[in-house]
Every structure is written in structure tokens, then in C-alpha cells.
Scaffold this motif. Sequence first.
Motif, short mmCIF file in Angstrom:
data_model
loop_
_atom_site.label_atom_id
_atom_site.label_comp_id
_atom_site.label_asym_id
_atom_site.label_seq_id
_atom_site.Cartn_x
_atom_site.Cartn_y
_atom_site.Cartn_z
N ARG A 50 -3.41 3.77 4.59
CA ARG A 50 -4.24 1.99 4.17
C ARG A 50 -2.96 1.62 4.57
O ARG A 50 -3.80 0.44 6.05
CB ARG A 50 -4.75 1.63 3.13
CG ARG A 50 -5.36 0.23 2.48
CD ARG A 50 -6.63 0.45 3.20
NE ARG A 50 -6.78 -1.39 3.72
CZ ARG A 50 -7.46 -2.06 4.85
NH1 ARG A 50 -7.24 -1.54 6.19
NH2 ARG A 50 -7.63 -3.36 4.53
N TYR A 85 0.83 -1.50 0.14
CA TYR A 85 -0.32 0.21 -0.71
C TYR A 85 0.98 0.76 0.01
O TYR A 85 0.10 1.92 -0.88
CB TYR A 85 -0.41 0.15 1.06
CG TYR A 85 -2.08 -0.85 0.70
CD1 TYR A 85 -2.96 -0.83 -0.23
CD2 TYR A 85 -2.58 -1.99 2.42
CE1 TYR A 85 -3.61 -1.99 -0.33
CE2 TYR A 85 -3.35 -2.69 2.44
CZ TYR A 85 -4.49 -2.62 0.79
OH TYR A 85 -5.33 -3.84 0.97
N ASN A 144 -0.48 5.05 -0.76
CA ASN A 144 -1.73 4.75 0.28
C ASN A 144 -1.55 4.47 1.18
O ASN A 144 -1.49 3.54 2.36
CB ASN A 144 -2.44 3.88 -0.77
CG ASN A 144 -3.97 3.36 0.15
OD1 ASN A 144 -4.33 4.20 1.07
ND2 ASN A 144 -5.18 2.85 -0.36
#
Length: 183
Positions: free
Chosen positions: A110, A102, A107
Motif C-alpha cells: 500500500r 502504511y 503494509n
Amino acid sequence: MPMQRIAAVAALLLCGALRLAPALADEYRDLYQLYKQGETARAMERIDAYLAQQPRDARARFLKGVILTDQKRRDEAIAVFTELTQDFPELPEPYNNLSVLYASQGNYERAREVLEMAVRNYPGYATAHENLGDVYAMLASQAYDKAARADPKNTTAPVKLRLVRELFSVKAPPAEAAPGANR
């Protein structure tokens, strides 16, 4: 980037965490050797055949995720590690590897969520704690950048942003690592 702590270290930790019958352990050792020798296509073929017979074998599934990660097949690796976290929530390594994937996609929110699950389930897993610190730093970097852009007169946000960026640009001296370990 410091988040890159996949492959052998986590695989070796997972090996110690799970006990298999001797025949299964030998098969796993053979699969791992193929991977370490760079025969990833052959290793993947044998892993898939092995998992058809032993679908709950966490070590083989984990190794499959590691190989998929090495092959830049991130979506497939994410699926493998996600399933491992669902089937074996007590194992921190799949969470850690999932968070690395992730984070590699940017990201960080996350990645943070997944690492927090890892440390909640296994508070002693130092790698997850360190990676969580890295993720927090990347989230801080994003926030400082937004603050600096939102208020051009802000003098503290750019300084903090520079400090966080410097944190990731400093190369640490090489440390003794497990064979094949990635950071």
C-alpha cells in the motif's frame, strides 16, 4: 527507518505550495508555532476550531495529520492524509506521509501504491522517490525471505536478503536538514 520523513520538511513544502490570505497565513503560523513548541493538545484544539471555519485549508489539515502521527494516532492520521490526497491530488506531501504510515504498519504494498501516485502527480518530489526506493527494498527483502524459506537449497536469496538488511542498518553521516525534519 529511512521512511520517516514527516513533520517540518513536508509542512514547509506544503506552506510554499499553497497561498493564503494574510490573516489565514498568520493563523496557520500561530498553529504551527504551537506545534513546534510542543503544545500539541492546544494546537490540535485550535486546528479543529480553525478547520470548522476553514474546512478546505490544506495546510491546517496537513498539520493536523502530522500532529496525529506524532501522537501515534495512526488511523486518524491515515484518514486525514487520505482525505487530503482526494481533495488535493496535486500535492505530493500527503501521499508521502500516508505512505510512511502504511510502511510503519508493514503494509509496504500500500505504501508503494501511494508513493507511485505521489511521483506520478509530482515527478520532481525527491523525497517520494527516495521513499519509494526504500519501499521497493523492503518488498525485495520480503520476497528474498520467502524464497529462502521456500527453497532451503537456494544460495542466492539469503545473500540478497542479507544485502538488503545491511542497506537499512548502515547509518548515513548526518546531513544538513531543515529545522525539525524527520527521516
